[in-house]
Design an enzyme around this catalytic site. Sequence first.
Site, PDB file in Angstrom:
ATOM      1  N   CYS A  38      11.386 -26.492 -32.564  1.00 14.95           N
ATOM      2  CA  CYS A  38      12.047 -25.380 -31.855  1.00 14.95           C
ATOM      3  C   CYS A  38      12.632 -25.842 -30.524  1.00 14.95           C
ATOM      4  O   CYS A  38      12.621 -25.091 -29.540  1.00 14.95           O
ATOM      5  CB  CYS A  38      11.100 -24.205 -31.625  1.00 14.95           C
ATOM      6  SG  CYS A  38      10.455 -23.521 -33.126  1.00 14.95           S
ATOM      7  N   ASP A  89       7.543 -20.773 -18.516  1.00 12.64           N
ATOM      8  CA  ASP A  89       7.018 -20.797 -19.876  1.00 12.64           C
ATOM      9  C   ASP A  89       5.800 -21.722 -19.856  1.00 12.64           C
ATOM     10  O   ASP A  89       5.939 -22.946 -19.800  1.00 12.64           O
ATOM     11  CB  ASP A  89       8.100 -21.327 -20.833  1.00 12.64           C
ATOM     12  CG  ASP A  89       7.568 -21.489 -22.253  1.00 12.64           C
ATOM     13  OD1 ASP A  89       6.357 -21.297 -22.465  1.00 12.64           O
ATOM     14  OD2 ASP A  89       8.380 -21.816 -23.145  1.00 12.64           O
ATOM     15  N   HIS A 134      11.878 -24.784 -25.130  1.00 15.03           N
ATOM     16  CA  HIS A 134      11.620 -24.255 -26.478  1.00 15.03           C
ATOM     17  C   HIS A 134      12.641 -23.141 -26.707  1.00 15.03           C
ATOM     18  O   HIS A 134      13.036 -22.450 -25.753  1.00 15.03           O
ATOM     19  CB  HIS A 134      10.193 -23.690 -26.503  1.00 15.03           C
ATOM     20  CG  HIS A 134       9.714 -23.220 -27.830  1.00 15.03           C
ATOM     21  ND1 HIS A 134      10.063 -21.997 -28.344  1.00 15.03           N
ATOM     22  CD2 HIS A 134       8.896 -23.784 -28.741  1.00 15.03           C
ATOM     23  CE1 HIS A 134       9.474 -21.845 -29.525  1.00 15.03           C
ATOM     24  NE2 HIS A 134       8.760 -22.905 -29.786  1.00 15.03           N
TER      25      HIS A 134
END
Length: 407
Positions: free
Chosen positions: A365, A199, A122
């Site tokens: 994104c 993440d 992302h």
Amino acid sequence: MIDVNKIRQDFPILSRKINGKNLIYFDNAATSQKPESVLKTIDDYYRNHNANIHRAIHTLGEEATAMYENARNKVANFIKAARPEEIIFTSGTTASLNLVAYAWGRLNLSQNEEIILTVMEHHSNLVPWQQLAFENGLTLKYLEIDESGTIKADALEEIITPKTKLLAITHMSNVLGTINPIKEMIKVAHRHNVTTVIDAAQSVPHLPVNVQSLDCDFLAFSGHKMLGPTGVGVLYGKQKQLEKMPPFFFGGHMIKEVYLEKTLFNEIPAKFEAGTSPIAQVVGLGAAIDYLEKIGMDNVREHEKALTDYALSQLAQIEGLTIYGPKNSQIRGGVIAFNLHGIHSHDVAQILDAEGIAIRVGNHCAMPLHTALQIPASCRASFYLYNTKEEIDLLKKGLLKTKKVFL
Ligand code: 7TS
């Protein structure tokens, strides 16, 4: 297995009509809906306990502080952190990753050293590192995906060099749904003295995550994707990493003593929580964790696996529909990106919206991933614990209708 019908009754928004149809919410990777218990907890906080924290000697201040710190304990327990001080509240995954990039990155990374990322990141786990690389003369290296949309741990071994200092990787792709073999990757990284940033924006809401078993140095996620409110996120960091890391935001609460000439900083976690915290949001996140724990994260994962298997098999029956990412639900989460040949993704979203079905379209994104897949955009249906197979049937019906309208 979980009782989806019972769960659905806890989410007021699911009884909404959209364009005269029952809402089918398949945009959970962007943000999840909120159960009554989270809404009530936030309302109760503002109605009955609202005060600033960590400063007041009055009753409300003490209650608010206890509620906030209790939520920290819940988060620590939820991801199996060794201690609550390893939980830093931020405004979201993006803020957590920027915090590591600024505070840890600027201290530890210098000219010609390397950061390893993947092409499926992302933007919030890519752009902060790219900026740091520009400023400090670092090199970014990217792990590529294979035809099935996965990355093997061996691939990491091949590109690590003595100059590699950091591996920043998503646990689960927000487009392909791929669940990366991060435990093995972290092992490889640590064998080479490489620090690891995970993440976990798409994994912590959907599957059990144990930071001690993963052994990651840092891990980031957002409250709003896991039934909690917007405006709150978490940065988990190992105590020894956080203690060495300089603060990034300066101001109230993060200090121990301030003189006109110098300042002594507070201990963790206060050192990284300058200013008034998002108190109601943190308390709301605590209620979201209570809700998820009551259902059980293993059950959430099993339910989504079943939905994913069903959706993969049903959508594969639509001629001209390409699904991206692994076909095996063991290594993917409930995120399905696809394209309908010859139809613009925005048109797909519009027809589905008329049927009350919310999906997301665009590059989500993750523009470099779409470039790697050689597509400008994709449609994405993403599931959560309140979604059903019947809703997937209606998605399939909506997609067949879309084809009829446009082809
Ligand atoms: N990392 C991943 C893997 C994500 O999916 C997202 C948000 C973020 C980081 C950023 O999280 P934030 O809470 O700080 O915004 N992903 C999406 C998405 O897929 N659609 O909308 C937001």
